[in-house]
Design a protein around this motif. Sequence first.
Motif, PDB file in Angstrom:
ATOM      1  N   ALA A 191     -21.292  13.779  12.113  1.00  0.00           N
ATOM      2  CA  ALA A 191     -22.508  14.258  11.479  1.00  0.00           C
ATOM      3  C   ALA A 191     -23.156  13.089  10.742  1.00  0.00           C
ATOM      4  O   ALA A 191     -22.497  12.121  10.372  1.00  0.00           O
ATOM      5  CB  ALA A 191     -22.191  15.381  10.508  1.00  0.00           C
ATOM      6  N   LYS A 192     -24.455  13.177  10.548  1.00  0.00           N
ATOM      7  CA  LYS A 192     -25.169  12.157   9.784  1.00  0.00           C
ATOM      8  C   LYS A 192     -25.106  12.554   8.314  1.00  0.00           C
ATOM      9  O   LYS A 192     -25.624  13.606   7.926  1.00  0.00           O
ATOM     10  CB  LYS A 192     -26.619  12.056  10.260  1.00  0.00           C
ATOM     11  N   VAL A 193     -24.466  11.735   7.499  1.00  0.00           N
ATOM     12  CA  VAL A 193     -24.221  12.062   6.097  1.00  0.00           C
ATOM     13  C   VAL A 193     -24.766  10.933   5.229  1.00  0.00           C
ATOM     14  O   VAL A 193     -24.411   9.767   5.424  1.00  0.00           O
ATOM     15  CB  VAL A 193     -22.719  12.261   5.809  1.00  0.00           C
ATOM     16  N   ASN A 218     -30.070  12.216  -5.564  1.00  0.00           N
ATOM     17  CA  ASN A 218     -29.115  13.219  -6.061  1.00  0.00           C
ATOM     18  C   ASN A 218     -28.924  14.381  -5.093  1.00  0.00           C
ATOM     19  O   ASN A 218     -28.485  15.456  -5.490  1.00  0.00           O
ATOM     20  CB  ASN A 218     -29.537  13.763  -7.438  1.00  0.00           C
ATOM     21  N   THR A 219     -29.270  14.176  -3.841  1.00  0.00           N
ATOM     22  CA  THR A 219     -29.082  15.207  -2.830  1.00  0.00           C
ATOM     23  C   THR A 219     -28.242  14.641  -1.689  1.00  0.00           C
ATOM     24  O   THR A 219     -28.529  13.564  -1.164  1.00  0.00           O
ATOM     25  CB  THR A 219     -30.425  15.690  -2.274  1.00  0.00           C
ATOM     26  N   ILE A 231     -27.236  19.373  -0.194  1.00  0.00           N
ATOM     27  CA  ILE A 231     -26.302  19.780  -1.246  1.00  0.00           C
ATOM     28  C   ILE A 231     -26.595  18.952  -2.480  1.00  0.00           C
ATOM     29  O   ILE A 231     -26.611  17.718  -2.424  1.00  0.00           O
ATOM     30  CB  ILE A 231     -24.841  19.576  -0.786  1.00  0.00           C
ATOM     31  N   GLN A 232     -26.839  19.618  -3.595  1.00  0.00           N
ATOM     32  CA  GLN A 232     -27.181  18.912  -4.827  1.00  0.00           C
ATOM     33  C   GLN A 232     -25.948  18.255  -5.438  1.00  0.00           C
ATOM     34  O   GLN A 232     -24.882  18.861  -5.539  1.00  0.00           O
ATOM     35  CB  GLN A 232     -27.809  19.874  -5.838  1.00  0.00           C
ATOM     36  N   ALA A 280     -24.447   8.005 -10.605  1.00  0.00           N
ATOM     37  CA  ALA A 280     -24.444   6.914  -9.628  1.00  0.00           C
ATOM     38  C   ALA A 280     -22.994   6.586  -9.316  1.00  0.00           C
ATOM     39  O   ALA A 280     -22.380   5.712  -9.930  1.00  0.00           O
ATOM     40  CB  ALA A 280     -25.188   5.703 -10.166  1.00  0.00           C
ATOM     41  N   THR A 281     -22.421   7.268  -8.375  1.00  0.00           N
ATOM     42  CA  THR A 281     -21.002   7.117  -8.082  1.00  0.00           C
ATOM     43  C   THR A 281     -20.743   7.401  -6.611  1.00  0.00           C
ATOM     44  O   THR A 281     -21.635   7.813  -5.874  1.00  0.00           O
ATOM     45  CB  THR A 281     -20.168   8.076  -8.957  1.00  0.00           C
TER      46      THR A 281
END
Length: 286
Positions: free
Chosen positions: A210-212, A217-218, A259-260, A265-266
Amino acid sequence: DPSIGANGDYLYYINGGGVANTTNQYIASGQGFFVRATGGAGSLSLTNNDRVHNAKPFFKDVQKDVLVLKVTGNEVTTQTAVRFNKNATLEADRLYDVFKIISDKPDVPNLFTRSGSEPMAINTLPSIEETEVMPAWFSAGLNGKYSISATEIGSFDPSVPLYLEDLETKTIQNLRDNPEYSFDYSSGADRQFLIWFADPAQSNNSTENAKVYANGNTLHVNFPVSELSNRDFSAQVYVYDVTGRLINKTDTRQINNQIQLSGEATIYLVSIVAGDIVTNTKVFNN
């Protein structure tokens, strides 16, 4: 004129008005206008001699980015629509989407997309960029020849590709070149199609990944096009923090998912289970 302000305004013309007018005497074919009578039952007559060639634009606010697919068979025509609105989501929205009621009459052809497991008559999505391809299903109670005709193609920017793919025959048709597609159908099983808003030749058809990616933040999880032929497609998306703590689990039947994230920043660890395929990857939310 819808381009005036946030909600548009009317334009005015009177013969001899000169610079006091806000438009001229020319209107586009089919353009609406008002005339106010001085009293009583007035009348206005226009003949063919009043027609002229002119480049006057059509002022009516035309809806953008909506594709209507009309399916015809047995002398019956029905339709479905896919459109884009930045205020919509990938889920079924009360203000933007309409569920499809599948006709049980054998002569009525049914063409629809889905939101999750729900068939949709009007399916509104947030952006073309997030939806390069949309699965569609066709069913009818009678064998025969059917046709799908694409309309409102002009509502899209000319740079947006529009294709229809028949997964049974592996036929891909450019709807801009030829907006009508005909096919033979045997009743019993749904016929599956793909509506492309991208060039199929340049898209990723991998069945393994899948393209992830994360953006703003999404977390975006977009499954490969090959999964669209599976009507019973479902997947689970697990999101872990760097310590291995599960922070989100999403069950989905959607090809494109958002998905929120927490806003930090991690790095997140994402595990996707789709049938027998398990994909693990890392994403950085910046």
